[in-house]
Design an enzyme around this catalytic site. Sequence first.
Site: not given
Ligand code: ADE
Ligand code: ZN
Length: 330
Positions: A9, A11, A189, A192, A270-271
């Site tokens: 996971h 991005h 997703h 969340e 994630d990011d």
């Molecule tokens: N795009 C990038 N990070 C995300 C996240 N945590 N939730 C949904 N979309 C995303």
């Molecule tokens: Zn994500």
Amino acid sequence: MPLPKAELHLHIEGTLEPGQAFELAARNGVDLPYADAEELRRAYRFEDLQSFLDLYYALMTVLRTERDFADLADAYLARAATQGVRHAEIFFDPQAHTRRGVELGTVVEGLWRALERSEAEHGVSTRLIMCFLRDEPAESALATLEAAGPHLDRITAVGLDSAEVGHPPVKFRAVYEAAAALGLRRVAHAGEEGPPAYITEALDVLGVERIDHGLRSLEDPALVRRLVRERIPLTLCPLSNVRLRTVESLAAHPLPAMLDAGLLCTVNSDDPAYFGGYAGDNFDAVRETLGLGEDRLRELARNSFLAAFLDDDEERRARYLAEVEAYTFS
Ligand code: ADE
Ligand code: ZN
């Protein structure tokens, strides 16, 4: 040596570090509304998912050429390798680029340049997952899938991301059906910020094989029983949840309870440029703050390889799993 793991996971646009954003801005003649990388980093304070997404999409303006996407992916893979990542399944958001005039081919072929060298250069095998933005119309997702036609040999799966609440999985039924017909794997997703019902809907309506996040699963005991019975992997992202305030604190994260419930959990970043850590940092954080022992950490690493889209290379999966079992914690 860090624990070997797969990152499922991630991005790629969320790996854009402030320093690299400024480098790319200079290269492409883009003006950023921040004095320098330090000021930009100070803007990485979020109230919720939407406040993060606003900055995440705004900063993407610095990504314009194949070389930019290749450099972005290469920097991530180099960094991930130092944290024990042996296999990375990488999300990208084509619509976030095509809607500002960057062609889908530029994005995919740029990323591919880095991915095809990754094993030789970083020792990291890869897969690419094309995500649809759930706050864009379903027709745009369908057009994106169609535009990806010439590049499908690069793409393993489709995913669904961006603003969750108010954009239930059912909105994307048609495009997921079309993706399945093309032989693409499916993830989304769900849970969340959105309710557990979105997780159930993603399984029933979109036919997904993994749930990205699934953080709110425990709110629905029947869903938990199903996720355990069907061995549906969840790609959790603890540091992301803290930064986006979907949990009160890391100490309050449901990961230990989810593992105790028998859920097939994985830990991911994630990011990472925005949320304070890469895959290994997330593992370190849950070990320190949630007190997960060696058995649990090994289980998380094992789960990551079990949940990976490696069905076309079971030998590799077996090799990675053997690395996990042979690992000694220091
Ligand atoms: N795009 C990038 N990070 C995300 C996240 N945590 N939730 C949904 N979309 C995303
Ligand atoms: Zn994500």
